[in-house]
Design an enzyme around this catalytic site. Structure first.
Site, PDB file in Angstrom:
ATOM      1  N   LYS A   1     -99.147 -81.772 115.148  1.00 24.71           N
ATOM      2  CA  LYS A   1    -100.093 -82.758 115.665  1.00 24.71           C
ATOM      3  C   LYS A   1     -99.504 -84.226 115.614  1.00 24.71           C
ATOM      4  CE  LYS A   1    -104.737 -80.252 115.352  1.00 24.71           C
ATOM      5  NZ  LYS A   1    -103.946 -79.179 114.776  1.00 24.71           N
TER       6      LYS A   1
ATOM      7  N   LYS B   1    -107.294 -84.791 110.077  1.00 19.88           N
ATOM      8  CA  LYS B   1    -107.052 -83.561 110.665  1.00 19.88           C
ATOM      9  C   LYS B   1    -105.741 -82.990 110.186  1.00 19.88           C
ATOM     10  CE  LYS B   1    -108.780 -83.976 115.448  1.00 19.88           C
ATOM     11  NZ  LYS B   1    -108.185 -83.944 116.909  1.00 19.88           N
TER      12      LYS B   1
ATOM     13  N   GLY C   1    -107.620 -73.984 114.885  1.00 21.70           N
ATOM     14  CA  GLY C   1    -108.946 -73.210 114.495  1.00 21.70           C
ATOM     15  C   GLY C   1    -109.788 -74.116 113.514  1.00 21.70           C
ATOM     16  N   GLY C   2    -109.719 -75.267 113.603  1.00 21.76           N
ATOM     17  CA  GLY C   2    -110.782 -76.241 112.829  1.00 21.76           C
ATOM     18  C   GLY C   2    -110.131 -76.419 111.485  1.00 21.76           C
TER      19      GLY C   2
ATOM     20  N   HIS D   1    -114.537 -81.048 126.242  1.00 24.12           N
ATOM     21  CA  HIS D   1    -113.043 -80.354 125.809  1.00 24.12           C
ATOM     22  C   HIS D   1    -112.532 -79.816 127.109  1.00 24.12           C
ATOM     23  CE1 HIS D   1    -110.240 -78.357 123.035  1.00 24.12           C
ATOM     24  NE2 HIS D   1    -109.837 -78.073 124.158  1.00 24.12           N
TER      25      HIS D   1
ATOM     26  N   HIS E   1    -115.310 -75.213 115.794  1.00 30.06           N
ATOM     27  CA  HIS E   1    -114.168 -75.627 116.568  1.00 30.06           C
ATOM     28  C   HIS E   1    -113.366 -74.457 117.116  1.00 30.06           C
ATOM     29  CE1 HIS E   1    -114.408 -79.408 114.839  1.00 30.06           C
ATOM     30  NE2 HIS E   1    -114.231 -79.000 113.851  1.00 30.06           N
TER      31      HIS E   1
ATOM     32  N   GLU F   1    -104.547 -79.920 125.962  1.00 33.19           N
ATOM     33  CA  GLU F   1    -105.942 -80.237 125.739  1.00 33.19           C
ATOM     34  C   GLU F   1    -106.284 -81.480 125.633  1.00 33.19           C
ATOM     35  OE1 GLU F   1    -107.074 -77.502 122.461  1.00 33.19           O
ATOM     36  OE2 GLU F   1    -106.617 -75.995 123.600  1.00 33.19           O
TER      37      GLU F   1
ATOM     38  N   ARG G   1     -98.161 -71.593 124.536  1.00 40.21           N
ATOM     39  CA  ARG G   1     -98.312 -70.262 124.859  1.00 40.21           C
ATOM     40  C   ARG G   1     -99.443 -69.924 125.908  1.00 40.21           C
ATOM     41  NH1 ARG G   1    -103.468 -70.025 122.644  1.00 40.21           N
ATOM     42  NH2 ARG G   1    -104.000 -70.867 120.903  1.00 40.21           N
TER      43      ARG G   1
END
Length: 652
Positions: free
Chosen positions: A118, A160, A166-167, A210, A237, A277, A294
């Site tokens: 990220k 984050k 996956g949160g 989202h 999430h 996203e 993916r």
């Protein structure tokens, strides 16, 4: 062009089945891989060949790069499709495939590595001109730097994990009073889950949508986007409902978001299917969140509104062919929605479930698509994600798609384990979702509403269940004119209810429990279906019956009942009994109390790991841990007694 003839699918479950079907339709030979726990799974039978890659735990099978590569060599496969999850976003795996001379049906290792971080991906996106959320993604990762930078970002903010998803490793911080603790907690969780404690800080955008853009790139420099998907309704999430197109996106916004997504793909020389996203704010501003390198779980909704097969596109692009459509050729038609059917019990805090699937009858009908990887007689084990199937519907407009999806969800029957089926249907019926207004705050706003809570079986349904459990009685005696009266102690979850049933003429029955009574009429029944009238409505229910009890699928829920009539009261363990039992099959990862120590009600005694989650098992009463039969590393079975708490004399 890259020539390959046999594709190994490095995955399991519904995505493995999905890829195998398209690959076979295109003329490719297919190879499944499986763990010892998946030897009888549908994807193994569906493929032309299959290779066992290790024991049940993913760390010893589906995540073992060397085992996957060796399976490809053993079977003669010359291409590998990773599906989603597992190794699909692992740069080392992409490199290993390349080094082994295998064609990877996916992006190059460099793109996977960049977008897997990220921190690094956000730096790259800012440099490319893609809108990003203001924050800190620097390489200085000491606590003092993060605390200082958080003041510049402002509150509320998100902490984050740079790796993974996956949160996990994600925390919302509303003020600086607990920032240090949240940084410590997020770093610890990230290190445990992903092997990296690297963090980023971002300004928290409250109640956004989202919205993600499906992009596709070939090896000739062509990049297109295939519209957007709205995945705003999420729990922890994790996406719950996905739809395309988004009710919040018009054509002008779609073009701007699509252009940004294409720019993101071009900036990292992307090849294949990818998803960019974004968080969409209420003012129409959107910000880069991450790129998934993916195929997405929710790709079917894009396929339905574009008339494409994205797996076929993946295989063609991997073979060196150009994209089959230009941007101008891509037209969005109609509307599609998808929900994920999970083996989990909403009535028990969405606890993942294990057990034998006694019956799986997926719905069918106009505009309905079911992507599954399960079948009747299959065991749901604790080793893998609890997602069982995806239920998808298409319609000429959003409301038709929604109505069809509600019907498909309600008409799909799965017995043997609890699922989130009725909860999904309730969300789809909710007025906020029906109006197209849902944001990521949906469950925070409406999750406690009565309409989204599990419905307990009515007294009439309990009476019907009691009759079905009494399989010793023939169907003609159920409708006998001679009076039949009997008592039963019916179990459903932790509840035990003493019932009395009396029959009348024409299949009419009266069921009583303490001061309450209800009536129902049993018209007919066979081994799987019962026709009855309940609350004045004649309807047909499905059921399965085994030595484990009865599963009865009704309009209000799929219930599990057991006959406890002849079970001694002291043989049952319930609330406050002192027995701590395994909530499902799994692995003991921690024992927090030693035998002989005092414990209090609600204190965690043992931690069980199953289905990629840790589950704390707590004492139900105050007392002393008088028995402990497990230790860290033990595999246990559902309902197995793990520990016993002897109640304090004062509490007894």
């Amino acid at each position: 062009m890259s020539q390959f003839h046999k594709v190994l699918i490095a995955n399991r479950g519904e995505i493995a089945c999905r890829v195998i079907r398209t690959a076979k339709a295109m003329g490719y030979r297919t190879v499944a891989v499986y763990s010892e726990a998946d030897a009888d799974a549908p994807h193994v039978d569906l493929a032309d060949q299959a290779v066992c890659i290790g024991p049940a735990p993913v760390s010893e099978s589906y995540l073992r790069i060397g085992n996957i590569i060796q399976a490809a060599h053993t079977s003669g496969a010359d291409a590998i499709h990773p599906g989603y999850g597992f190794l699909s976003e692992n740069a080392d795996f992409a490199t290993a495939c390349k080094d082994a001379g295998m064609t990877l049906v996916g992006p190059p290792p460099e793109a996977v590595a960049l977008m897997g971080s990220k921190r690094q991906s956000k730096i790259a996106m800012e440099a490319a001109g893609v809108p990003c959320i203001p924050g800190y993604q620097g390489d200085k990762q000491d606590d003092d730097t993060l605390l200082k930078e958080a003041q510049h970002v402002g509150f509320p903010l998100m902490v984050k994990a740079s790796a993974g998803g996956g949160g996990r490793g994600m925390r919302l911080v509303t003020d600086d009073s607990d920032l240090a603790e949240q940084i410590k907690s997020a770093r610890s969780e990230a290190t445990s889950a992903f092997g990296s404690g690297e963090l980023i800080l971002e300004r928290a955008i409250l109640e956004p949508r989202h919205v993600e853009i499906q992009v596709f790139a070939d090896q000739h420099g062509n990049v297109v986007y295939l519209g957007e998907r709205d995945c705003s309704i999420q729990r922890r999430h994790q996406k719950v409902v996905e739809e395309a197109p988004s009710p919040a996106v018009d054509e002008e916004l779609r073009k701007r978001m699509g252009a940004a997504a294409v720019l993101a793909a071009e900036s990292c020389n992307y090849v294949g299917a990818g998803t960019v996203e974004f968080l969409l704010d209420t003012d129409g501003s959107f910000y880069f969140l991450e790129m998934n390198t993916r195929l997405q779980v929710e790709h079917p909704v894009t396929e339905l509104i574009t008339g494409t097969d994205l797996v076929a596109w993946q295989l063609d692009v991997a073979a060196g062919k150009p994209l089959p459509l230009t941007q101008d050729d891509i037209v969005l038609t109609g509307h599609a929605m998808e929900v994920r059917l999970y083996a989990e019990d909403p009535a028990e805090g969405f606890m993942p479930q294990t057990g034998l699937i006694q019956s799986w009858q997926p719905a069918s009908g106009e505009g309905v698509r079911i992507d599954d990887g399960i079948r009747t007689g299959q065991e749901v084990t604790p080793h893998y994600d609890p997602m069982l199937a995806k239920v998808i519907a298409y319609g000429k407009d959003r409301d038709e798609a929604r109505r069809r999806l509600i019907r498909a969800v309600e008409d799909s029957v799965l017995t043997g384990v609890h699922t989130n089926k009725n909860w999904l249907a309730a969300i789809l019926k909710h007025e906020n979702f029906a109006a197209g207004l849902s944001t990521t705050a949906f469950l925070n706003q409406f999750g406690e509403e009565e309409s989204l809570q599990p419905v307990a079986p009515s007294l009439a349904i309990q009476g019907l269940a009691t009759l079905l459990l009494r399989k010793g009685m023939s169907s003609h005696s159920w409708n006998s004119n001679g009076q039949i009266r009997f008592a039963c102690r019916l179990g459903s979850g932790d509840q035990k209810t003493a019932l009395t049933l009396i029959n009348g003429e024409g299949g009419n029955w009266t069921v009583s429990a303490e001061e309450d009574s209800a009536g129902f009429t049993l018209h007919s029944a066979n081994e799987t279906t019962v026709l009855c009238t309940v609350a004045g409505v004649r309807q047909r229910f499905t059921y399965t019956l085994s030595h484990h009890g009865l599963w009865l699928n009704t309009t209000t829920g799929c219930y599990h009942f057991q006959d406890h009539t002849h079970v001694a009261a002291n043989a049952e363990s319930g609330e406050g009994s002192g027995e701590i039992r395994a909530s499902m099959d799994g692995l003991i990862v921690d024992v927090l109390v030693a035998e002989g120590e005092a414990v209090s009600r609600g204190q965690t005694v043992v931690v069980l790991e199953a289905m990629k989650m840790e589950h704390p098992l707590k004492a139900a009463c105050d007392g002393t841990l008088s028995g402990l039969s497990v230790s860290s590393g033990d595999q246990v079975k559902v309902r197995q007694i793990l520990a016993t708490v002897s109640k304090d004399e004062a509490a007894a």
